[in-house]
Design a protein around this motif. Structure first.
Motif, PDB file in Angstrom:
ATOM      1  N   GLY A 185       0.804  -1.215   0.000  1.00  0.00           N
ATOM      2  CA  GLY A 185       0.000   0.000   0.000  1.00  0.00           C
ATOM      3  C   GLY A 185       0.833   1.259   0.000  1.00  0.00           C
ATOM      4  N   SER A 186       0.578   2.117   0.957  1.00  0.00           N
ATOM      5  CA  SER A 186       1.172   3.444   0.999  1.00  0.00           C
ATOM      6  C   SER A 186       2.670   3.399   1.295  1.00  0.00           C
ATOM      7  N   LEU A 187       3.435   4.174   0.529  1.00  0.00           N
ATOM      8  CA  LEU A 187       4.871   4.299   0.784  1.00  0.00           C
ATOM      9  C   LEU A 187       5.138   4.893   2.151  1.00  0.00           C
ATOM     10  N   LEU A 188       4.288   5.820   2.612  1.00  0.00           N
ATOM     11  CA  LEU A 188       4.535   6.488   3.883  1.00  0.00           C
ATOM     12  C   LEU A 188       4.412   5.529   5.067  1.00  0.00           C
ATOM     13  N   ALA A 189       3.572   4.498   4.931  1.00  0.00           N
ATOM     14  CA  ALA A 189       3.508   3.492   5.991  1.00  0.00           C
ATOM     15  C   ALA A 189       4.821   2.743   6.084  1.00  0.00           C
ATOM     16  N   LEU A 204      11.281 -10.674   3.046  1.00  0.00           N
ATOM     17  CA  LEU A 204      10.833  -9.279   2.933  1.00  0.00           C
ATOM     18  C   LEU A 204      10.063  -9.109   1.629  1.00  0.00           C
ATOM     19  N   GLU A 205       8.830  -8.593   1.746  1.00  0.00           N
ATOM     20  CA  GLU A 205       7.998  -8.307   0.583  1.00  0.00           C
ATOM     21  C   GLU A 205       7.438  -6.902   0.717  1.00  0.00           C
ATOM     22  N   VAL A 206       7.658  -6.081  -0.304  1.00  0.00           N
ATOM     23  CA  VAL A 206       7.187  -4.696  -0.306  1.00  0.00           C
ATOM     24  C   VAL A 206       6.440  -4.438  -1.605  1.00  0.00           C
ATOM     25  N   TYR A 207       5.178  -4.008  -1.486  1.00  0.00           N
ATOM     26  CA  TYR A 207       4.349  -3.643  -2.631  1.00  0.00           C
ATOM     27  C   TYR A 207       3.852  -2.220  -2.377  1.00  0.00           C
ATOM     28  N   VAL A 208       4.433  -1.249  -3.036  1.00  0.00           N
ATOM     29  CA  VAL A 208       4.060   0.146  -2.774  1.00  0.00           C
ATOM     30  C   VAL A 208       3.660   0.832  -4.069  1.00  0.00           C
ATOM     31  N   TYR A 209       2.692   1.749  -3.944  1.00  0.00           N
ATOM     32  CA  TYR A 209       2.260   2.545  -5.076  1.00  0.00           C
ATOM     33  C   TYR A 209       2.582   4.009  -4.820  1.00  0.00           C
ATOM     34  N   LEU A 238      10.430  -6.536  -4.267  1.00  0.00           N
ATOM     35  CA  LEU A 238       9.920  -5.174  -4.365  1.00  0.00           C
ATOM     36  C   LEU A 238       9.034  -5.072  -5.587  1.00  0.00           C
ATOM     37  N   ASN A 239       7.766  -4.670  -5.368  1.00  0.00           N
ATOM     38  CA  ASN A 239       6.840  -4.378  -6.449  1.00  0.00           C
ATOM     39  C   ASN A 239       6.531  -2.888  -6.376  1.00  0.00           C
ATOM     40  N   LEU A 240       6.992  -2.162  -7.366  1.00  0.00           N
ATOM     41  CA  LEU A 240       6.874  -0.700  -7.374  1.00  0.00           C
ATOM     42  C   LEU A 240       5.901  -0.295  -8.464  1.00  0.00           C
ATOM     43  N   ARG A 241       4.815   0.401  -8.075  1.00  0.00           N
ATOM     44  CA  ARG A 241       3.732   0.699  -9.002  1.00  0.00           C
ATOM     45  C   ARG A 241       3.557   2.200  -9.197  1.00  0.00           C
ATOM     46  N   ALA A 242       3.310   2.569 -10.435  1.00  0.00           N
ATOM     47  CA  ALA A 242       2.870   3.936 -10.781  1.00  0.00           C
ATOM     48  C   ALA A 242       3.898   4.999 -10.444  1.00  0.00           C
ATOM     49  N   TYR A 243       5.168   4.646 -10.386  1.00  0.00           N
ATOM     50  CA  TYR A 243       6.214   5.648 -10.206  1.00  0.00           C
ATOM     51  C   TYR A 243       6.876   5.888 -11.555  1.00  0.00           C
ATOM     52  N   ALA A 244       6.889   7.134 -11.998  1.00  0.00           N
ATOM     53  CA  ALA A 244       7.538   7.495 -13.251  1.00  0.00           C
ATOM     54  C   ALA A 244       8.542   8.602 -12.956  1.00  0.00           C
TER      55      ALA A 244
END
Length: 380
Positions: A185-189, A204-209, A238-244
């Motif tokens: 979810g949120s990167l800030l979390a 370790l698993e990180v999925y951030v949008y 690491l799954n990184l979404r919607a970052y350009a």
């Protein structure tokens, strides 16, 4: 929490249940969302609330007592209560596994847990914590002093958070050596967890949008911490979404990252800068690659400088490569893929978009395998 008013009929039903089944210590109720068992669940839980060791319920229920007894060790609530204080209190000292799903309001620890001592709450025996938090704005409402929350025995943490989750662990300290950490979810979390003292994780698993409140520096600093400072001993994803953005503008240090899934636009030439900064990477999954003019010029330069065998490796560890979507004409993309795979000598499996798969398969069959660049290759 204010307990609902009990009627005489409720007392009789509860007494009858306990008389028939006096030794119940574990309750699990699982049902579909379309089946309303809230009344039955409430009667059942209320009957044994002072003697339960474990409870797992997928439906909201009302408790006739303000709290569970100290013997409760495992609690999993996956319903979505509309009110913040609709859950019973649990003992911070006794609870061992805690799973709270679909919470929509503010998380205030002392409204879910009893055992506060001088603004310090210690979950002495909590090994597993799973929170699904949607729309949370802060850990403390205005006017309350900060609560310091300690998790000295925690081994597994799963956090699924929404956009407004900022400081859910703002005043927390966690066991530095976790077996499993999953944040979605949120990167800030995830950023808030940089301050809780984690130094190593087995899985370790990180999925951030993309989070509008977090800039590129917060993103890079946070991911550098979790994949460059925190040691990952077994697996790290690491799954990184919607970052350009231009990765080359930042100092990436993803030393322990093993699986990267990038669901955002990426210029192909950035891979030649990014891959060497992930020395343990095993799997690379690219969802939206762009081969621009600069990328083609770079590829031409790399190929002209190669010797008679193959160009210098970008990575000796990547054995899975996926390129699922791209915006280029097939010839340019095939050329880019060829140049990249020649610098991935450990490659064993490749998955590509349908528009270029036949051409790349032929490339391996006619050139790369016969000339000894690869012994074999598996196409997904």
């Amino acid at each position: 929490m204010d307990a609902p008013q009990e009627t005489q009929d409720d007392e009789m039903v509860r007494a009858r249940i306990v008389a028939l089944l006096p030794d119940i210590a574990h309750i699990g109720v699982y049902s579909s969302a379309s089946t309303d068992l809230s009344g039955s669940v409430s009667q059942l839980v209320n009957a044994y609330v002072d003697r339960l060791h474990s409870l797992a319920v997928s439906q909201p229920f009302e408790l006739s007592f303000p709290r569970f007894g100290p013997q409760l060790r495992n609690l999993a609530i996956s319903g979505c209560p509309e009110q913040r204080n609709s859950l019973p209190l649990v003992s911070a000292q006794s609870i061992e596994t805690l799973d709270i799903g679909c919470m929509f309001n503010q998380l205030v620890w002392e409204e879910y847990v009893y055992g506060l001592n001088s603004n310090i709450m210690t979950f002495a025996n909590l090994r597993e914590l799973k929170l699904c938090i949607l729309g949370v704005s802060d850990i403390q409402p205005l006017g309350r002093p900060p609560i310091h929350v300690l998790f000295p025995a925690l081994k597994r943490l799963e956090l699924d958070s929404g956009h407004r989750t900022y400081e859910i662990f703002g005043n927390a300290a966690i066991n530095p050596n976790l077996r499993q950490l999953h944040v979605s979810g949120s990167l800030l979390a995830l950023h808030a967890l940089c301050r809780v003292g984690i130094t190593s994780v087995n899985h370790l698993e990180v999925y951030v949008y993309r989070d509008q409140a977090a800039g590129e520096k917060v993103l890079v600093d946070t991911l550098n911490y979790f994949f460059g400072t925190v040691r990952s001993y077994r697996t790290s994803t690491l799954n990184l979404r919607a970052y350009a953005f231009d990765l080359g503008r930042h100092e990436i240090r993803w030393t322990y990252l093993q699986v990267l899934e990038l669901n955002a636009p990426l210029v192909f030439s950035s891979l030649y800068w990014l891959i060497p900064r992930m020395p343990r990477l095993r799997s690379l999954d690219l969802m939206n690659v762009q081969v621009d003019r600069h990328s083609l010029m770079l590829l031409d330069s790399e190929n002209r400088g190669a010797d008679t065998t193959r160009p210098r490796p970008l990575s000796q560890t990547i054995y899975i490569l996926q390129i699922n979507r791209h915006r280029q004409d097939p010839p340019d993309m095939v050329y880019a893929v060829k140049s990249l795979v020649l610098q991935l000598p450990a490659l064993q499996t490749i998955g590509l978009s349908p528009s270029i798969t036949p051409a790349v398969e032929q490339l391996f069959d006619d050139e790369l395998i016969p000339h000894g660049y690869f012994k074999s290759i598996e196409f997904m």
